[in-house]
Design a protein around this motif. Sequence first.
Motif, PDB file in Angstrom:
ATOM      1  N   TYR A 231       0.861  -1.184   0.000  1.00  0.00           N
ATOM      2  CA  TYR A 231       0.000   0.000   0.000  1.00  0.00           C
ATOM      3  C   TYR A 231       0.897   1.233   0.000  1.00  0.00           C
ATOM      4  CZ  TYR A 231      -3.614  -3.333   1.387  1.00  0.00           C
ATOM      5  OH  TYR A 231      -4.478  -4.405   1.432  1.00  0.00           O
TER       6      TYR A 231
ATOM      7  N   GLU B 235      -1.757  -1.263  -4.069  1.00  0.00           N
ATOM      8  CA  GLU B 235      -2.734  -0.174  -4.061  1.00  0.00           C
ATOM      9  C   GLU B 235      -2.045   1.153  -3.785  1.00  0.00           C
ATOM     10  OE1 GLU B 235      -6.951   0.965  -1.791  1.00  0.00           O
ATOM     11  OE2 GLU B 235      -6.148  -1.085  -1.725  1.00  0.00           O
TER      12      GLU B 235
ATOM     13  N   ILE C 248      -2.799   5.042  -2.641  1.00  0.00           N
ATOM     14  CA  ILE C 248      -3.792   5.905  -1.989  1.00  0.00           C
ATOM     15  C   ILE C 248      -3.263   7.331  -2.002  1.00  0.00           C
ATOM     16  CG2 ILE C 248      -5.081   6.370   0.123  1.00  0.00           C
ATOM     17  CD1 ILE C 248      -3.422   3.024  -0.125  1.00  0.00           C
TER      18      ILE C 248
ATOM     19  N   HIS D 107      -7.297  10.634   6.837  1.00  0.00           N
ATOM     20  CA  HIS D 107      -7.456   9.727   5.698  1.00  0.00           C
ATOM     21  C   HIS D 107      -6.535   8.523   5.844  1.00  0.00           C
ATOM     22  CE1 HIS D 107      -7.392   9.210   1.014  1.00  0.00           C
ATOM     23  NE2 HIS D 107      -8.061   8.247   1.621  1.00  0.00           N
TER      24      HIS D 107
ATOM     25  N   ASP E 251      -7.929   6.189   8.501  1.00  0.00           N
ATOM     26  CA  ASP E 251      -9.130   5.504   8.019  1.00  0.00           C
ATOM     27  C   ASP E 251      -8.769   4.330   7.110  1.00  0.00           C
ATOM     28  OD1 ASP E 251     -12.115   5.376   7.471  1.00  0.00           O
ATOM     29  OD2 ASP E 251     -11.360   5.761   5.446  1.00  0.00           O
ATOM     30  N   VAL E 252      -7.837   4.538   6.196  1.00  0.00           N
ATOM     31  CA  VAL E 252      -7.445   3.462   5.283  1.00  0.00           C
ATOM     32  C   VAL E 252      -6.730   2.344   6.041  1.00  0.00           C
ATOM     33  CG1 VAL E 252      -6.011   2.875   3.285  1.00  0.00           C
ATOM     34  CG2 VAL E 252      -7.333   5.001   3.292  1.00  0.00           C
TER      35      VAL E 252
ATOM     36  N   THR F 133      -9.451  -0.438   5.720  1.00  0.00           N
ATOM     37  CA  THR F 133      -9.125  -1.105   4.454  1.00  0.00           C
ATOM     38  C   THR F 133      -8.012  -2.127   4.638  1.00  0.00           C
ATOM     39  OG1 THR F 133      -9.802   0.824   3.157  1.00  0.00           O
ATOM     40  CG2 THR F 133      -8.362  -0.771   2.078  1.00  0.00           C
TER      41      THR F 133
END
Length: 431
Positions: free
Chosen positions: A370, A398, A400, A415, A418-419, A423
Motif C-alpha cells: 500500500y 494499491e 492511496i 485519511h 481511516d485506510v 481497508t
Amino acid sequence: MSTSSPSLARDYVLPSLNRLARWLGLTLLRDVVALTVIGAVLLVALLPLSTLVPAPVWIALALAEAALVVVLLRFKWMLPAAGGVFAGSVVVAALAVFASQAYAGTPPITDAQGRPFRNGIATLEKVTLNGSEQWITLRGQDVDNPVLLNLGMGGPGGGGFATRTLFEPLEEHFVVVSWDEPGTGKSYNAVPMEALTPERFVEDAHALTELLRARFDEDKIYVYGTSWTSILGVWLVQQYPELYHAYIGNAQMVNTTENDILGYELALQYVTGRGDTAAAERLRRNGPPPYDGPGMLDKYVAYLDILNDYMDAPRYTLVVPIVPFLAPEYGLIDKVNHTRGLIESFQVVYPQLRDLDFLVQANRLEVPVYFFVGRDDVNAMASLVAEYHNTLQAPHNELIWLEGGHGLNGDNLGHFTDVMVNTILPQTYEK
C-alpha cells in the motif's frame, strides 16, 4: 635632553598594565559566569517543556538556580560569589541533563477517565539487535492487537520517536512499535557511524521483527516506512516476505538519483521564476545531484529547502533541530544526538543509495503493498511512485492519494488512519 628616568616610566606603566589585565580578567569571568547561568536556566526550562522529568525535580532545580542568581546580584559580582555561582550553575546544569536522561519515557495511554488500559502497553525499551543496544517504543491499547513496526521518520538518520503523535490514532487498533535506528537519537552510539550500511539496517530491522514476533506471539507483523525508511521497508519485505502481513509505504522513494535530479531541476525553475537570483546562482554553482565529499549535505539542503517552500512546508534547517525537542522519549543528550544523527548518518548512508532503482531491483514483492502518496510531494516525487505502482507485481498493490506534500501531517492524517483501520486491516490481517 630628557630628565625622566627609565625606572620612573616603568613604575607608571606597570600598574596601568596590571589594572588593564585585572579588568580584562574580571570582564571575562563575568561573561563566563553569565553564560553558564543562562545555559543552566535554559536547560532547566526545557525540562517541563520537552521531557517527563517530574515537577518536584525540575522545580527544585529551578529554585536552586534562582537562588544562585540572587546570590550573584546580592554580592554585586564579587569574585568569591561569582566563582561559587559558576560552580553551582554547572552542577544545576549537569543535574538537569542527568534528570532528562533518567526520566526519559513515553507517555501513558489512558482512557477518557485518565486510567491506563488494562491490557495496554506504553513503554520505552532498550533491545539488543545483532549485538548492539538500540531503542524502541511500544504503544497500544491492547497487546493482543496486530503489531505495526514504524521504521522511523526518514533521513537517513531520523529516529522513530519524534513523530509518535502521528500514530496515536492507530494505537486503538495496533501495537505501534517505533524504532530509533542505529546512528541517531537514543541509538546514536549503537554502532560506529562508518559501520552504517544498507545491509546493517536491513538485518537490524529483521532482528527487531523476530523479537516482536516472539514477544507478541505473532506469525507476521506490519511494517511502515516513510522517505528513507520506505527504501528500508521495501528491502525488508523483499528479503523476508513470510514475516509481514503487508508493507505500507509513505513518501516512497523509488530511484534516488532520478528523484533528486528532478527535485533539483524543479527547485531551480521555481527560484528562477520568483526572481531569486542568489538562490538560482547557488544551485547552478552546486550543479545537479548526486553529491559527495565536503559540502555534500549543504548542497542537498540548498535545493530540498526550496522544495519545502514549494510545498508550503517548514525548511529542514528549521525542522531538524526542533523536532526531537518535542519528544519526551529523548533526554537532552538524546535530542542533540538526534540532530547529530541526521547530519552524520545522511552523509554516510545516502551516497550508498545512489544506484537504487526499484523499478528494476524490486519490481516484484511477495506481500500486499500500500503506497500513501502526497499529491504535492516533490521530495519523493509522486510521479515516480505512481510509475512504480503501475509496474510493481504484488499479491495486492494499491496507491492511496493523500492531500499535502511529503509525509503525514494534519491535513491527511485522518485519511491515512481511516485506510489503515478500515481497508488494510480487514484485507490483510489473519490471527
